[in-house]
Scaffold this motif. Structure first.
Motif, PDB file in Angstrom:
ATOM      1  N   UNK A 162      10.796   5.426  -5.381  1.00  0.00           N
ATOM      2  CA  UNK A 162      11.892   5.434  -4.408  1.00  0.00           C
ATOM      3  C   UNK A 162      11.773   6.564  -3.381  1.00  0.00           C
ATOM      4  N   UNK A 163      10.970   7.563  -3.688  1.00  0.00           N
ATOM      5  CA  UNK A 163      10.779   8.624  -2.690  1.00  0.00           C
ATOM      6  C   UNK A 163       9.946   8.153  -1.511  1.00  0.00           C
ATOM      7  N   UNK A 164       9.163   7.144  -1.738  1.00  0.00           N
ATOM      8  CA  UNK A 164       8.262   6.675  -0.685  1.00  0.00           C
ATOM      9  C   UNK A 164       8.721   5.356  -0.071  1.00  0.00           C
ATOM     10  N   UNK A 165       9.199   4.466  -0.911  1.00  0.00           N
ATOM     11  CA  UNK A 165       9.610   3.158  -0.414  1.00  0.00           C
ATOM     12  C   UNK A 165      11.031   2.860  -0.851  1.00  0.00           C
ATOM     13  N   UNK A 166      11.872   2.547   0.118  1.00  0.00           N
ATOM     14  CA  UNK A 166      13.207   2.111  -0.255  1.00  0.00           C
ATOM     15  C   UNK A 166      13.251   0.595  -0.368  1.00  0.00           C
ATOM     16  N   UNK A 167      12.377  -0.069   0.417  1.00  0.00           N
ATOM     17  CA  UNK A 167      12.357  -1.526   0.422  1.00  0.00           C
ATOM     18  C   UNK A 167      10.928  -2.025   0.200  1.00  0.00           C
ATOM     19  N   UNK A 168      10.819  -3.338   0.006  1.00  0.00           N
ATOM     20  CA  UNK A 168       9.477  -3.923  -0.057  1.00  0.00           C
ATOM     21  C   UNK A 168       8.887  -3.922   1.352  1.00  0.00           C
ATOM     22  N   UNK A 169       7.553  -3.918   1.403  1.00  0.00           N
ATOM     23  CA  UNK A 169       6.900  -3.817   2.707  1.00  0.00           C
ATOM     24  C   UNK A 169       6.301  -5.140   3.151  1.00  0.00           C
ATOM     25  N   UNK A 170       6.595  -6.205   2.480  1.00  0.00           N
ATOM     26  CA  UNK A 170       5.986  -7.486   2.826  1.00  0.00           C
ATOM     27  C   UNK A 170       4.693  -7.681   2.065  1.00  0.00           C
ATOM     28  N   UNK A 171       4.457  -8.919   1.602  1.00  0.00           N
ATOM     29  CA  UNK A 171       3.289  -9.265   0.785  1.00  0.00           C
ATOM     30  C   UNK A 171       3.119  -8.248  -0.343  1.00  0.00           C
ATOM     31  N   UNK A 194       0.745  -1.705   7.203  1.00  0.00           N
ATOM     32  CA  UNK A 194       2.043  -1.045   7.056  1.00  0.00           C
ATOM     33  C   UNK A 194       2.088  -0.138   5.845  1.00  0.00           C
ATOM     34  N   UNK A 201      -0.667   1.374   4.274  1.00  0.00           N
ATOM     35  CA  UNK A 201      -1.703   2.406   4.163  1.00  0.00           C
ATOM     36  C   UNK A 201      -1.198   3.825   4.474  1.00  0.00           C
ATOM     37  N   UNK A 216       1.621   5.071   3.989  1.00  0.00           N
ATOM     38  CA  UNK A 216       2.430   5.531   2.857  1.00  0.00           C
ATOM     39  C   UNK A 216       1.520   5.846   1.663  1.00  0.00           C
ATOM     40  N   UNK A 267       0.466  -6.541   6.426  1.00  0.00           N
ATOM     41  CA  UNK A 267       1.220  -5.852   5.373  1.00  0.00           C
ATOM     42  C   UNK A 267       0.505  -4.608   4.863  1.00  0.00           C
ATOM     43  N   UNK A 293       9.230  -6.246  -9.622  1.00  0.00           N
ATOM     44  CA  UNK A 293       9.576  -5.706  -8.312  1.00  0.00           C
ATOM     45  C   UNK A 293      10.595  -4.567  -8.377  1.00  0.00           C
TER      46      UNK A 293
END
Lengths: 355, 305
Positions: free
Chosen positions: A266-275, A308, A310, A312, A305, A258
């Motif tokens: 990190x440019x696209x996701x700072x956190x997990x998006x669930x599942x 949420x 897609x 990105x 999930x 993870x």
């Protein structure tokens, strides 16, 4: 003595073999998997399910109804994850309202799985000691790992087999032998033997074949029926397929990776998006970096999930100019529609590659 | 002094954390811009900015974000994974921050709450205050005061509703659902309009003291683990003996609701109907359904008398 009660569980691809292996060794009951999924299964499931629940619920419910009709009296459901964790209670209520008499068993209430909840399950299943239970859990996890390893090899080569069906036949044989294994050594030996046999199977693979990665939701990824045998379809088109989600991944690799995944995107996701949302963003980045030709994203209709994730994933792919196609499966998806879209996608990939 | 304005999309979590947010920024002396109530224009731009499969509430949210784009320096987009121990939220709230970042080109300030991983709301707000240039002490006191205010206002709201329910002589309808569905002009607003025409007294499921969730929830569901759905279920169980009928409001295709509605519909024993709202609702269809629902309740009342 009265007849033993029958314990049953829903299908997930070929994984019914390790699940059956585990349950039949540690429980006092007779273990029988649900009848194989057919059109009737999904019809039954859809009939009694809430309207816009995701498709895996409908498949599972159909499995349960068929297995209850076959005489099962205890049902086993895993739970955990996004909506999966709440499946058992709702399914129990629906089936009880239909007039079935049975007991529902789950790992971990409220979608939380830990050692304590596992211990409770083992206790409920019968008189098996914890050491024995742990040993067989270890064995079945190992079996899953071996199966997944073989599957990775199959997916890469099945599109180019010389003798038709040679891969699938050998796999069937291997799974049968797996289910008869007694202990660690026989399991390991079987795996080694069949891995060698698989490598000996003749393939005719060109150097610059099309390579496609499958990402998306876990149930549609792992249950071939739910994705209308998408992987087989791709194999018929002579495409090398890479897929990430398997039980090995869900059991432990996901947790271990993870932090690494989040760092890489990190440019696209700072956190997990669930599942598996964030995982799929990472995978599409990975596939782009490895020079794959295309990405196929599959999910059941309404999978929150993935919905949420897609937009990105789309952004990642459009920035890199990567072809990607999205499939959303429901109980009423038309098979021809999928085939047509897939063929168009295939033609596009081929033209891009410059054949 | 540099004056910054923070835009808050007045939908989705706004209806849940309105008092907290407004008080927090008010105490810190930051100017807040709110988006207006949902109208056709906002909805259309929201649909344009989101996936066609996303739920109606999320589409509306994206519309509000697009509206605020040029009207403020930053937009507040929280990220909530879990707000209580061993419980979860819809994954949309976990994805909200990254999703907004990917779909619209706006400057965002955010805070991240994940109680399961020891990231509490208090710490999150302190970080938020710090990112706006305030000290730890200032942020913390603003948060605590805002939290206190929130509690007082919630208590007052609850007392008013309970009083109203006691003294009501008309048909009592419980409007149940997520607050962002109930109070949104486009989703719940239409239903409230029709109900008012039918001269029914409306009560809201979100006005409920969530301390009592463990007491009330098991009547309908034992294993539900989505915090907002737990509150909704408990509230329905609590109000069930006090009202004449329940209208369940859902936005299409809400993930958690798809399952928990099934449990509610199967375990509630007074008249209940489920209205599923999407962007192409016809007002006439809605009116017919609600009016016939009210008729059923009236007939039942007559028989019981």
């Amino acid at each position: 003595m009265s007849k033993k009660e029958v314990l049953s569980f829903p299908h997930l691809g070929d994984y019914y073999i390790p699940i059956k292996f585990l349950l039949s060794h540690i429980s006092d009951y007779e273990v029988k998997e649900a009848p194989p999924i057919t059109k009737k299964t999904i019809e039954l499931g859809t009939k009694y399910s809430p309207d816009f629940v995701c498709v895996p619920f409908k498949y599972n419910l159909g499995n349960f109804i068929e297995t209850l009709d076959n005489g099962a009296s205890i049902l086993f459901q895993a739970g955990g994850g996004c909506r999966y964790g709440y499946y058992p209670e709702v399914q129990e209520k629906i089936l009880k309202d239909l007039g079935y008499d049975f007991k529902m068993m789950t790992i971990g209430e409220s979608g939380i799985i830990n050692f304590k909840s596992l211990k409770n399950v083992v206790k409920k299943l019968g008189h098996c000691g914890m050491t024995k239970a742990l040993y067989y859990t270890f064995l079945s996890v190992l079996m899953v790992r071996f199966m997944d390893k073989v599957d990775v090899y199959i997916r890469k080569n099945i599109g180019f087999e010389v003798k038709k069906n040679s891969f699938l036949e050998l796999k069937k044989e291997m799974l049968q032998e797996f289910s008869k294994c007694k202990g660690y050594f026989s399991l390991f030996k079987t795996y080694r033997k069949y891995m060698k046999l698989f490598k000996k199977l003749k393939v005719d693979k060109p150097k610059n074949c099309l390579r496609v990665g499958i990402i998306g939701e876990l149930y549609t990824s792992m249950e071939p029926y739910a994705s209308y045998f998408l992987e087989m379809e791709l194999a018929n088109m002579n495409i090398e397929v890479t897929r990430f989600t398997n039980v090995t991944y869900l059991l432990y690799q996901k947790k271990l990776q993870e932090k690494k995944m989040l760092r890489k995107i990190k440019n696209y996701c700072k956190y997990t998006l669930g599942a598996d949302g964030m995982d799929n963003v990472y995978r599409s980045k990975y596939l782009i970096d490895k020079g794959f030709d295309g990405i196929i994203h599959i999910k059941p209709f309404g999978c929150t999930p993935e919905i949420g994730a897609i937009p990105i994933i789309r952004k990642v792919c459009s920035e890199a100019g990567m072809p990607i196609i999205f499939f959303s499966f429901d109980s009423q998806t038309s098979e021809t529609g999928i085939k047509t879209r897939l063929e168009a996608f295939y033609d596009m990939l081929k033209i891009r590659k410059g054949d | 002094m540099n004056e910054i304005t923070v835009g808050i999309p007045a939908t989705l979590l706004y209806y849940k954390y309105k008092e907290l947010w407004l008080n927090f920024f008010g105490k810190l002396g930051i100017k807040v811009v709110l988006s207006p109530e949902t109208d056709k224009e906002i909805l259309d731009s929201g649909i344009k900015h989101s996936l066609d499969e996303a739920c109606l509430a999320m589409k509306i949210y994206m519309g509000h974000v697009a509206y605020l784009k040029d009207k403020c320096d930053y937009i507040l987009v929280p990220r909530l994974e879990s707000v209580k121990k061993c419980e979860k939220l819809c994954t949309n709230f976990a994805a909200l921050y990254d999703l907004t970042r990917a779909t619209s080109d706006v400057k965002i300030i955010h805070y991240n709450v994940d109680v399961d991983k020891n990231k509490s709301e208090e710490e999150a707000f302190i970080k938020l205050g710090k990112s706006l240039g305030f000290s730890r002490v200032e942020s913390k006191s603003a948060y605590l005061l805002a939290k206190q205010n929130e509690r007082i206002l919630k208590k007052a709201k609850l007392d008013t509703q309970l009083n109203k329910i006691k003294n009501s002589k008309k048909i009592k309808i419980l409007l149940a659902g997520h607050p962002y569905n109930l109070y949104d002009k486009f989703i719940g607003g239409q239903i409230v309009e029709v109900l008012e025409k039918c001269e029914a007294d409306i009560f809201y499921s979100d006005i409920y003291d969530d301390v009592h969730v463990p007491r009330d929830m098991p009547k309908i569901s034992k294993a539900n683990y989505w915090t907002y759905n737990r509150e909704m279920i408990a509230s329905i169980a609590y109000y069930e003996p006090q009202v004449d009928g329940i209208i369940l409001v859902t936005s299409f295709p809400c993930g958690p609701d798809s399952l928990s509605n099934e449990m509610i519909l199967r375990n509630v024993h007074i008249p209940i109907t489920n209205l599923i709202m999407d962007e192409e609702n016809s007002t006439t269809g809605l009116e017919t359904r609600i009016e016939s629902f009210i008729d059923i309740i009236e007939e039942r009342k007559k028989i019981n008398e």
